[in-house]
Design a protein around this motif. Structure first.
Motif, PDB file in Angstrom:
ATOM      1  N   ILE A 276      10.049  -7.103  10.082  1.00  0.00           N
ATOM      2  CA  ILE A 276       8.667  -7.552  10.048  1.00  0.00           C
ATOM      3  C   ILE A 276       7.881  -6.687   9.079  1.00  0.00           C
ATOM      4  O   ILE A 276       8.211  -5.526   8.848  1.00  0.00           O
ATOM      5  N   THR A 277       6.828  -7.266   8.506  1.00  0.00           N
ATOM      6  CA  THR A 277       5.939  -6.532   7.613  1.00  0.00           C
ATOM      7  C   THR A 277       4.512  -6.671   8.115  1.00  0.00           C
ATOM      8  O   THR A 277       4.168  -7.629   8.803  1.00  0.00           O
ATOM      9  N   SER A 278       3.692  -5.707   7.763  1.00  0.00           N
ATOM     10  CA  SER A 278       2.258  -5.798   8.018  1.00  0.00           C
ATOM     11  C   SER A 278       1.519  -5.385   6.760  1.00  0.00           C
ATOM     12  O   SER A 278       2.034  -4.585   5.971  1.00  0.00           O
ATOM     13  N   ASP A 279       0.321  -5.935   6.566  1.00  0.00           N
ATOM     14  CA  ASP A 279      -0.458  -5.569   5.395  1.00  0.00           C
ATOM     15  C   ASP A 279      -1.787  -4.968   5.821  1.00  0.00           C
ATOM     16  O   ASP A 279      -2.059  -4.798   7.013  1.00  0.00           O
ATOM     17  N   ILE A 280      -2.638  -4.644   4.853  1.00  0.00           N
ATOM     18  CA  ILE A 280      -3.887  -3.943   5.156  1.00  0.00           C
ATOM     19  C   ILE A 280      -4.869  -4.823   5.903  1.00  0.00           C
ATOM     20  O   ILE A 280      -5.833  -4.320   6.491  1.00  0.00           O
TER      21      ILE A 280
ATOM     22  N   SER B 153       2.250  -3.232   3.634  1.00  0.00           N
ATOM     23  CA  SER B 153       1.983  -1.799   3.645  1.00  0.00           C
ATOM     24  C   SER B 153       2.974  -1.064   4.537  1.00  0.00           C
ATOM     25  O   SER B 153       3.215   0.124   4.348  1.00  0.00           O
ATOM     26  N   LYS B 154       3.569  -1.772   5.512  1.00  0.00           N
ATOM     27  CA  LYS B 154       4.575  -1.192   6.392  1.00  0.00           C
ATOM     28  C   LYS B 154       5.590  -2.262   6.757  1.00  0.00           C
ATOM     29  O   LYS B 154       5.293  -3.462   6.712  1.00  0.00           O
ATOM     30  N   PHE B 155       6.785  -1.843   7.157  1.00  0.00           N
ATOM     31  CA  PHE B 155       7.766  -2.796   7.657  1.00  0.00           C
ATOM     32  C   PHE B 155       8.784  -2.060   8.515  1.00  0.00           C
ATOM     33  O   PHE B 155       8.973  -0.846   8.386  1.00  0.00           O
TER      34      PHE B 155
ATOM     35  N   ASP C 283       7.312   3.233  -2.423  1.00  0.00           N
ATOM     36  CA  ASP C 283       6.505   3.867  -1.375  1.00  0.00           C
ATOM     37  C   ASP C 283       7.324   4.223  -0.147  1.00  0.00           C
ATOM     38  O   ASP C 283       7.129   5.266   0.468  1.00  0.00           O
ATOM     39  N   ARG C 284       8.216   3.326   0.255  1.00  0.00           N
ATOM     40  CA  ARG C 284       8.934   3.536   1.509  1.00  0.00           C
ATOM     41  C   ARG C 284      10.277   2.827   1.479  1.00  0.00           C
ATOM     42  O   ARG C 284      10.403   1.772   0.856  1.00  0.00           O
ATOM     43  N   VAL C 285      11.283   3.389   2.151  1.00  0.00           N
ATOM     44  CA  VAL C 285      12.600   2.759   2.225  1.00  0.00           C
ATOM     45  C   VAL C 285      13.151   2.886   3.636  1.00  0.00           C
ATOM     46  O   VAL C 285      12.868   3.843   4.348  1.00  0.00           O
ATOM     47  N   LEU C 286      13.930   1.876   4.040  1.00  0.00           N
ATOM     48  CA  LEU C 286      14.633   1.897   5.321  1.00  0.00           C
ATOM     49  C   LEU C 286      16.042   1.374   5.103  1.00  0.00           C
ATOM     50  O   LEU C 286      16.229   0.291   4.538  1.00  0.00           O
ATOM     51  N   TRP C 287      17.034   2.134   5.527  1.00  0.00           N
ATOM     52  CA  TRP C 287      18.412   1.664   5.468  1.00  0.00           C
ATOM     53  C   TRP C 287      18.621   0.573   6.512  1.00  0.00           C
ATOM     54  O   TRP C 287      18.023   0.597   7.590  1.00  0.00           O
ATOM     55  N   HIS C 288      19.474  -0.375   6.182  1.00  0.00           N
ATOM     56  CA  HIS C 288      19.846  -1.395   7.162  1.00  0.00           C
ATOM     57  C   HIS C 288      20.521  -0.702   8.346  1.00  0.00           C
ATOM     58  O   HIS C 288      21.355   0.185   8.159  1.00  0.00           O
ATOM     59  N   PRO C 289      20.190  -1.090   9.613  1.00  0.00           N
ATOM     60  CA  PRO C 289      20.767  -0.408  10.783  1.00  0.00           C
ATOM     61  C   PRO C 289      22.281  -0.435  10.839  1.00  0.00           C
ATOM     62  O   PRO C 289      22.895   0.457  11.425  1.00  0.00           O
ATOM     63  N   ASN C 290      22.901  -1.447  10.241  1.00  0.00           N
ATOM     64  CA  ASN C 290      24.358  -1.531  10.239  1.00  0.00           C
ATOM     65  C   ASN C 290      24.906  -0.757   9.041  1.00  0.00           C
ATOM     66  O   ASN C 290      24.701  -1.156   7.891  1.00  0.00           O
ATOM     67  N   PRO C 291      25.612   0.360   9.273  1.00  0.00           N
ATOM     68  CA  PRO C 291      26.098   1.165   8.144  1.00  0.00           C
ATOM     69  C   PRO C 291      27.061   0.413   7.233  1.00  0.00           C
ATOM     70  O   PRO C 291      27.237   0.782   6.077  1.00  0.00           O
ATOM     71  N   ARG C 292      27.695  -0.657   7.743  1.00  0.00           N
ATOM     72  CA  ARG C 292      28.628  -1.418   6.909  1.00  0.00           C
ATOM     73  C   ARG C 292      27.905  -2.174   5.804  1.00  0.00           C
ATOM     74  O   ARG C 292      28.507  -2.515   4.790  1.00  0.00           O
ATOM     75  N   GLN C 293      26.630  -2.457   6.024  1.00  0.00           N
ATOM     76  CA  GLN C 293      25.875  -3.181   5.011  1.00  0.00           C
ATOM     77  C   GLN C 293      25.707  -2.346   3.751  1.00  0.00           C
ATOM     78  O   GLN C 293      25.751  -2.855   2.638  1.00  0.00           O
ATOM     79  N   GLY C 294      25.472  -1.031   3.910  1.00  0.00           N
ATOM     80  CA  GLY C 294      25.323  -0.148   2.767  1.00  0.00           C
ATOM     81  C   GLY C 294      24.161  -0.506   1.871  1.00  0.00           C
ATOM     82  O   GLY C 294      24.220  -0.299   0.659  1.00  0.00           O
ATOM     83  N   GLU C 295      23.094  -1.053   2.430  1.00  0.00           N
ATOM     84  CA  GLU C 295      21.940  -1.450   1.648  1.00  0.00           C
ATOM     85  C   GLU C 295      20.662  -1.126   2.412  1.00  0.00           C
ATOM     86  O   GLU C 295      20.701  -0.842   3.609  1.00  0.00           O
ATOM     87  N   PHE C 296      19.560  -1.146   1.699  1.00  0.00           N
ATOM     88  CA  PHE C 296      18.302  -0.884   2.376  1.00  0.00           C
ATOM     89  C   PHE C 296      17.175  -1.679   1.753  1.00  0.00           C
ATOM     90  O   PHE C 296      17.316  -2.285   0.685  1.00  0.00           O
ATOM     91  N   PHE C 297      16.049  -1.661   2.442  1.00  0.00           N
ATOM     92  CA  PHE C 297      14.863  -2.383   2.022  1.00  0.00           C
ATOM     93  C   PHE C 297      13.779  -1.364   1.698  1.00  0.00           C
ATOM     94  O   PHE C 297      13.768  -0.263   2.226  1.00  0.00           O
ATOM     95  N   GLY C 298      12.858  -1.764   0.847  1.00  0.00           N
ATOM     96  CA  GLY C 298      11.802  -0.835   0.471  1.00  0.00           C
ATOM     97  C   GLY C 298      10.547  -1.557   0.020  1.00  0.00           C
ATOM     98  O   GLY C 298      10.497  -2.795  -0.068  1.00  0.00           O
ATOM     99  N   LEU C 299       9.525  -0.765  -0.268  1.00  0.00           N
ATOM    100  CA  LEU C 299       8.248  -1.260  -0.777  1.00  0.00           C
ATOM    101  C   LEU C 299       7.983  -0.609  -2.130  1.00  0.00           C
ATOM    102  O   LEU C 299       7.990   0.615  -2.238  1.00  0.00           O
ATOM    103  N   TYR C 300       7.779  -1.428  -3.147  1.00  0.00           N
ATOM    104  CA  TYR C 300       7.310  -0.879  -4.404  1.00  0.00           C
ATOM    105  C   TYR C 300       5.863  -0.432  -4.252  1.00  0.00           C
ATOM    106  O   TYR C 300       5.188  -0.779  -3.275  1.00  0.00           O
ATOM    107  N   ASN C 301       5.375   0.319  -5.221  1.00  0.00           N
ATOM    108  CA  ASN C 301       4.052   0.929  -5.091  1.00  0.00           C
ATOM    109  C   ASN C 301       2.950  -0.082  -4.817  1.00  0.00           C
ATOM    110  O   ASN C 301       1.980   0.210  -4.120  1.00  0.00           O
ATOM    111  N   GLU C 302       3.076  -1.295  -5.396  1.00  0.00           N
ATOM    112  CA  GLU C 302       2.009  -2.291  -5.190  1.00  0.00           C
ATOM    113  C   GLU C 302       2.215  -3.098  -3.915  1.00  0.00           C
ATOM    114  O   GLU C 302       1.425  -3.978  -3.600  1.00  0.00           O
ATOM    115  N   GLY C 303       3.283  -2.803  -3.143  1.00  0.00           N
ATOM    116  CA  GLY C 303       3.467  -3.438  -1.846  1.00  0.00           C
ATOM    117  C   GLY C 303       4.482  -4.553  -1.811  1.00  0.00           C
ATOM    118  O   GLY C 303       4.638  -5.204  -0.780  1.00  0.00           O
ATOM    119  N   CYS C 304       5.207  -4.816  -2.888  1.00  0.00           N
ATOM    120  CA  CYS C 304       6.229  -5.865  -2.907  1.00  0.00           C
ATOM    121  C   CYS C 304       7.484  -5.385  -2.172  1.00  0.00           C
ATOM    122  O   CYS C 304       7.943  -4.265  -2.364  1.00  0.00           O
TER     123      CYS C 304
END
Length: 609
Positions: free
Chosen positions: A401-405, A389-391, A349-370
């Motif tokens: 941080i995360t928030s749900d419905i 639902s958001k982070f 559903d959604r992805v965010l890259w880690h703010p530090n470019p050296r990390q080279g990784e990101f976080f996301g939400l699968y369709n069911e919210g995991c």
């Protein structure tokens, strides 16, 4: 300047200095000393005058150049994007000794910097960057925090003088357009700073953070603090919805990720800017996986250095593309074997890259919210089993941080991925799964560690005891009993007794279970803990706590959300046997034994505010 302030001022350029006191002695010899209050100073006035007034010395000091360097160090420090977040943290402010110096002294050093020096050419661009961004508001916030808002008047005067000197220096030249715009910006802010001090000094002293949202709406629309200046506008690309925008090329261009599988670029330095395709192959060719083709993107995120772009689809794996090579470099393969999820390719559903470019990784939400973390370069994926639902990340990337419905907000520390714990949750279980690629993956996925924490039950009601260090929902005076209700109408009553040791200060025992078929709006004990009120949707029942039987059932036709019950004040001992029944129009006194009405106030007239 103190030793700690100097250390923080030099940290960006000399982070490896372990013992600054020793380094000062080695570099400066006996000319510089550190006094008893840890202030760095010249050994005496004669030495100071000698170094300042003897320019042909190998190690002489130019006062004007020194002021320029101190101004630059101070303003660069205030350009830190994490500074705003630190202003809300007492510990961060305490640790940042140089912050107060930089906040209060940069106007002074600017005024004493010589514009004719070759090194002074960087002053105007640095000031323009400071006043074009939100950094200036953070600076005003810091001034208010340190109770130094009077510096706004000084800064206004020095900015105006700086702009005037700069214009006189180039009076015979043809100034660049950027130079003209920068000087106009400084003049505008010089006027605004004076007005902000005159009109809002009291408000800012009481609430420093008001500078961000509360004060700008009360400033004239044409002022710099009210809104930024519109340089130009560009129509949206035809038949394309922007899913992501990001500045690039030192803020001289803008990247756009669209829902039509394209990446476009806007050159801000072009006199007639327009959107141009970066590469028509970029995002255009996705390999079908398990018979599923990539549909229109639903989310696009550029990496912090804009070298890669992540694209999320519905029902198709998350992909990462190289911007320079216009090809996919990785696809996110999900860790399986959780709640019968067997498809390793899952929609995101959604992805965010880690703010530090050296990390080279990101976080996301699968369709069911995991929530998951993925490193495209390593091919590893980890999950935290919480629904969201958001982070968002914190500015420094240390927390998210995360928030749900339901509106529940949870805070995570990134140390939970290494692979320890969430900040607020403790139960950890580590699992791993390894599975061969199903089709056409551009990366090889070996084993992936799945890190998760079971979520605690949600807290929906809370009551505190004013006489003991306990909290729950219960009767306040002696805490003989506490009660709780569940969504289905189940009510539990527990007896609280003192424990036998310091490690067990109290003990709790279930003494009564009640099923309310009318729902539960409010629970209330009588002051002596003999009676217990359950206010339902359409009726109220009074129960005998010890006997467990219902003593009285009195119906109500009033709106439940406008009705509340409370014990009578304690001034009169007889009031222990009474409770108050309120709604927006009436106040009624009832008895705990039977719920009988003793008296009512009748209609309460509503007074206009």
């Amino acid at each position: 300047m103190t030793l700690l302030e100097l250390s923080q001022a030099l940290e960006a350029e000399f982070p490896a200095v372990l013992d600054l006191r020793h380094a000062i002695g080695e570099v400066c010899g006996q000319f510089v000393v550190i006094d008893g209050s840890s202030h760095v100073a010249m050994v005496h006035q004669t030495a100071r005058d000698y170094l300042l007034k003897t320019p042909d010395l190998e190690f002489s000091i130019t006062a004007l150049e020194a002021h320029r360097q101190l101004f630059t160090r101070s303003l660069v420090y205030l350009l830190d994007p994490h500074l705003k977040a630190n202003l809300g943290q007492t510990a961060a402010l305490t640790a940042s000794s140089f912050l107060q110096y930089a906040t209060t002294c940069w106007p002074y050093h600017l005024d004493l910097s010589r514009l004719s020096l070759p090194s002074s050419t960087s002053l105007l661009p640095l000031l323009a960057k400071f006043f074009r961004g939100s950094y200036v508001l953070t600076w005003i916030h810091a001034l208010a925090y340190f109770d130094q808002l009077k510096i706004l008047v000084q800064a206004s005067e020095y900015l105006h003088a700086f702009a005037s000197k700069k214009r006189k220096m180039h009076a015979d030249d043809v100034p660049h357009k950027e130079c003209i715009e920068d000087l106009e910006l400084l003049d505008s802010w010089a006027a605004d700073l004076l007005k902000v001090f005159a009109k809002f000094v009291r408000n800012l002293s009481q609430e420093p953070s008001a500078i961000y949202k509360l004060i700008p709406p009360f400033c004239p629309k044409e002022s710099s603090i009210a809104l930024g200046r519109l340089k130009f506008s560009v129509p949206n690309p035809q038949d394309c919805k922007a899913l992501a925008l990001s500045f690039t090329d030192n803020d001289t261009a803008v990247l756009l990720g669209g829902d039509d599988k394209t990446i476009r670029k806007l050159d801000l330095q072009n006199s007639k800017p327009g959107w141009q395709l970066v590469n028509h192959h970029l995002l255009a060719l996705e390999t079908p996986i398990s018979g599923i083709n990539a549909n229109a993107p639903r989310y696009v995120a550029f990496s912090p250095n804009r070298s890669e772009v992540a694209v999320a689809y519905r029902g198709y794996p998350l992909s990462v593309w190289s911007m320079s090579e216009a090809r996919p470099v990785a696809r996110c393969r999900r860790v399986t074997d959780w709640k019968a999820l067997t498809d390793a390719w899952a929609g995101v559903d959604r992805v965010l890259w880690h703010p530090n470019p050296r990390q080279g990784e990101f976080f996301g939400l699968y369709n069911e919210g995991c929530v998951f973390k993925w490193s495209p370069s390593e091919g590893s994926s980890q999950e935290v089993r919480v629904r969201a639902s958001k982070f968002e990340f914190s500015p420094n990337g240390a927390l998210f941080i995360t928030s749900d419905i339901t509106g529940i907000i949870k805070r995570f520390g990134l140390q939970c991925w290494e692979p320890n714990v969430l900040i607020q949750l403790t139960e950890i279980d580590e699992r791993a799964s390894e599975k061969e690629s199903e089709a056409g993956s551009t990366t090889q996925t070996s084993s992936a560690s799945e890190v998760w924490a079971e979520t605690a039950d949600l807290v929906t009601a809370l009551a505190a005891n004013s006489e003991q260090s306990l909290y729950c929902a219960g009767n306040e005076p002696v805490w003989q009993f506490i009660a709780y209700s569940e969504i289905g109408g189940e009510v539990g009553i527990f007896q609280v007794t003192k424990g036998r040791s310091r490690s067990t200060p109290f003990q709790v025992e279930l003494v009564r279970e009640i099923k309310s078929t009318d729902g539960v709006h409010q629970l209330l004990f009588s002051p002596d803990s003999k009676f217990f009120l359950i206010a339902g949707v359409s009726s109220e029942k009074i129960w005998d706590v010890h006997g467990g039987n219902c003593l009285e059932n009195f119906g109500g036709v009033r709106n439940r959300t406008d009705r509340w019950f409370m014990n009578n004040p304690k001034e009169d001992p007889q009031n222990d046997q009474q409770f108050l029944d309120f709604d927006v129009s009436n106040a009624t006194i009832r008895t705990w034994k039977g719920g009988d009405i003793l008296r009512t106030s009748g209609s309460i007239a509503r007074r206009p505010y």
